[in-house]
Design an enzyme around this catalytic site. Structure first.
Site, PDB file in Angstrom:
ATOM      1  CB  THR A  94       2.776  11.487  -3.870  1.00 17.81           C
ATOM      2  OG1 THR A  94       2.028  12.507  -3.223  1.00 17.81           O
ATOM      3  CG2 THR A  94       2.412  11.440  -5.330  1.00 17.81           C
ATOM      4  CG  ASN A  95       1.129  12.303   1.004  1.00 15.46           C
ATOM      5  OD1 ASN A  95       0.344  11.423   0.635  1.00 15.46           O
ATOM      6  ND2 ASN A  95       0.734  13.512   1.324  1.00 15.46           N
ATOM      7  CB  CYS A  96       1.292   6.157   0.603  1.00 13.61           C
ATOM      8  SG  CYS A  96       0.332   4.844   1.306  1.00 13.61           S
ATOM      9  CG  MET A  97       4.728   7.464   5.599  1.00 10.68           C
ATOM     10  SD  MET A  97       5.126   9.090   6.207  1.00 10.68           S
ATOM     11  CE  MET A  97       4.515  10.057   4.878  1.00 10.68           C
TER      12      MET A  97
END
Lengths: 100, 108, 121
Positions: free
Chosen positions: B105-108
């Site tokens: 969900t916090n993919c960067m």
């Protein structure tokens, strides 16, 4: 300076006690919602606010006092503020820390 | 997704709905859909990703996962380029999908 | 980048009391992922989140303490515990899963005062 808000009755929650360990070292207290019960005089919990008043300012939200019929029962020295006053306080202090 | 005789439910993007239904065969099939043929290097990453998820209950962001790769697989492998080569375009998403883990969900 | 802010996550709830523990951890890690200056403080029943050997499988909960070592991976090195909360629960640092800095109430007050943003869980 921090404005600490407490919204729970001292009979039900440790919010106020926890807050009062920290708040007097550079802050003021604002009692709102059921937190205002702490400002009633001659209860089992009154001493907390009586002691706090020697070290810091204690505000209570007047609409919450009125709503609960507490107007004549307050510990001398607590300062009543309305909604506009509350908003002003949140602007005066650097941060607001809410204990809930 | 049909795997032999079993049907494995996935979401629209192809992530497994039930992480317990993951298997090596499932991984191969998901990878094939992504156009990836799994090599030993891929498996190393997939295994690591799964164990990190198991160990910490959390899928880390790319930067942190690379740090973990570096610690556990060696410095030469702890590089974002290495990960990108194995799982092109969006490495963490693809690797998670193949590893049977939820979409980060916090993919960067 | 100048939009780095100091962010303090305050944990005051026991680990399996609703979703507080998980959400607090998410907020901390996301803050760090966006390069904010993150600190985490545990007080009151929040200190129970740090206990070793939690095994909540039988109550059908996820073990939120597993994620605690991730704080270090995300370079969140400022993890504080209020001393009075530990003492009130007969706990010491020995009981805790990750290394922390134990602070007194004056230091806790200073910590709160230093933040741009405080998130309470």
């Amino acid at each position: 300076m921090i404005l600490h808000t407490v919204n729970k009755s001292p009979a039900r929650s440790n919010c106020l006690k926890s807050c009062l360990r920290i708040a007097p070292h550079g802050g003021a207290l604002m009692l709102i919602e059921d937190g205002v019960y702490a400002s009633v005089n001659n209860t089992k919990h009154s001493q907390l606010i009586v002691d706090a008043l020697t070290r810091m300012q204690v505000f209570v939200l007047e609409p919450d006092i009125k709503a609960r019929g507490l107007s004549g029962l307050l510990i001398p020295g607590v300062s009543l503020v309305g909604y506009p006053g509350f908003v002003e306080l949140t602007q005066t202090y650097d941060t607001v820390q809410s204990w809930y | 997704m049909q795997l032999g005789r079993t049907f494995i439910p996935t979401d629209r993007e192809g992530y497994l709905k039930d992480l317990n239904q993951w298997s090596n065969e499932a991984a191969e099939k998901i990878a094939a859909r992504e156009g990836i043929l799994l090599t030993e290097c891929h498996w190393e990453i997939i295994t690591l990703l799964r164990s990190v998820h198991q160990e910490y209950g959390h899928t880390p962001i790319t930067r942190v996962f690379i740090k973990i790769m570096s610690k556990r697989l060696g410095k030469e492998k702890g590089k974002s380029l290495y990960l990108l080569k194995l799982f092109p375009d969006s490495p963490m998403r693809k690797a998670c999908k193949i590893a049977g883990l939820p979409k980060p969900t916090n993919c960067m | 980048m100048s939009n780095t802010k100091s962010l303090l996550i305050v944990n005051r709830h026991a680990p399996y009391d609703g979703m507080y523990a998980k959400e607090a951890m998410d907020a901390a890690l996301i803050g760090a992922a966006f390069n904010q200056k993150v600190s985490v403080m545990f007080m009151d029943d929040g200190v129970y989140q740090l206990l070793r050997e939690q095994a909540p499988a039988d109550i059908r909960q996820k073990n939120t303490s597993l994620t605690l070592p991730m704080l270090d991976m995300y370079d969140i090195n400022n993890v504080y515990v209020e001393r009075a909360s530990l003492q009130a629960r007969n706990l010491t640092e020995e009981n805790l899963l990750i290394p922390v800095q134990v602070i007194d109430s004056v230091q806790a007050s200073e910590l709160l005062g230093q933040q741009d943003i405080i998130l309470n869980f």
